[in-house]
Motif scaffolding. Structure first.
Motif, mmCIF file in Angstrom:
data_model
loop_
_atom_site.group_PDB
_atom_site.id
_atom_site.type_symbol
_atom_site.label_atom_id
_atom_site.label_comp_id
_atom_site.label_asym_id
_atom_site.label_seq_id
_atom_site.Cartn_x
_atom_site.Cartn_y
_atom_site.Cartn_z
ATOM 1 N N ILE A 31 0.870 -1.179 0.000
ATOM 2 C CA ILE A 31 0.000 0.000 0.000
ATOM 3 C C ILE A 31 0.899 1.218 0.000
ATOM 4 O O ILE A 31 1.808 1.337 0.808
ATOM 5 C CB ILE A 31 -0.925 0.033 1.225
ATOM 6 N N ASN A 32 0.663 2.108 -0.908
ATOM 7 C CA ASN A 32 1.490 3.300 -1.020
ATOM 8 C C ASN A 32 0.898 4.391 -0.147
ATOM 9 O O ASN A 32 1.008 4.382 1.066
ATOM 10 C CB ASN A 32 1.633 3.731 -2.464
ATOM 11 N N ALA A 33 0.261 5.320 -0.755
ATOM 12 C CA ALA A 33 -0.278 6.444 0.001
ATOM 13 C C ALA A 33 -1.586 6.070 0.680
ATOM 14 O O ALA A 33 -2.374 5.290 0.157
ATOM 15 C CB ALA A 33 -0.493 7.633 -0.913
ATOM 16 N N MET A 34 -1.775 6.626 1.853
ATOM 17 C CA MET A 34 -3.072 6.535 2.540
ATOM 18 C C MET A 34 -3.459 7.944 2.952
ATOM 19 O O MET A 34 -2.587 8.781 3.223
ATOM 20 C CB MET A 34 -2.999 5.629 3.763
ATOM 21 N N GLY A 54 6.547 6.200 2.955
ATOM 22 C CA GLY A 54 7.793 6.711 3.522
ATOM 23 C C GLY A 54 7.600 7.732 4.619
ATOM 24 O O GLY A 54 8.574 8.179 5.227
ATOM 25 N N GLY A 55 6.343 8.113 4.863
ATOM 26 C CA GLY A 55 6.065 9.044 5.945
ATOM 27 C C GLY A 55 5.911 10.489 5.533
ATOM 28 O O GLY A 55 5.672 11.354 6.386
ATOM 29 N N SER A 70 -0.958 10.321 10.770
ATOM 30 C CA SER A 70 0.144 9.425 11.113
ATOM 31 C C SER A 70 -0.207 8.010 10.682
ATOM 32 O O SER A 70 -1.368 7.712 10.379
ATOM 33 C CB SER A 70 0.444 9.478 12.612
ATOM 34 N N ARG A 71 0.801 7.175 10.692
ATOM 35 C CA ARG A 71 0.614 5.837 10.130
ATOM 36 C C ARG A 71 1.388 4.834 10.983
ATOM 37 O O ARG A 71 2.547 5.065 11.308
ATOM 38 C CB ARG A 71 1.116 5.845 8.688
ATOM 39 N N ASP A 72 0.732 3.738 11.335
ATOM 40 C CA ASP A 72 1.368 2.634 12.041
ATOM 41 C C ASP A 72 1.391 1.451 11.085
ATOM 42 O O ASP A 72 0.393 0.743 10.937
ATOM 43 C CB ASP A 72 0.600 2.305 13.330
#
Length: 115
Positions: A31-34, A54-55, A70-72
């Motif tokens: 999964i790339n962008a969210m 990549g954040g 944010s992403r976990d």
């Protein structure tokens, strides 16, 4: 296929905070962008915030300084921390994931900012 389930919406007073969560399941590898989008009553859906694998992040001007995405990756979950909420933030908030060149959407969660 990717399934997305949002949670965390609700009613909050102006100036308050909420945290939205979006849990991804299914073919979640690569999964790339969210991101988070929203549709206010009578308006078109608009970008709120996006985060890449990549954040890297990007925000709508209207939410900069108030919202944080944010992403976990371990939990396959993306969050949207919303502070200093305004009545104009009232909308259905949707999670989106880009995977294999395909856009996947959740069903949305309603955020209502009202006194």
């Amino acid at each position: 296929q990717v399934q997305l389930v949002e949670s965390g919406g609700g009613l909050v007073q102006p100036g308050g905070s909420l945290r939205l969560s979006c849990a991804a399941s299914g073919s979640i590898f690569s999964i790339n962008a969210m991101g988070w989008y929203r549709r206010a009553p009578g308006k078109q859906r608009e970008l709120v915030a996006v985060i890449t694998s990549g954040g890297s992040t990007n925000y709508a001007d209207s939410v900069k300084g108030r919202f944080t995405i944010s992403r976990d990756n371990a939990k396959n979950t993306v969050y949207l921390q919303m502070n200093s909420l305004k009545p104009e933030d009232t909308a259905v908030y949707y999670c989106k994931a880009v995977h294999g060149g395909v856009n996947y959407w959740g069903k949305g969660t309603l955020v209502t900012v009202s006194s």
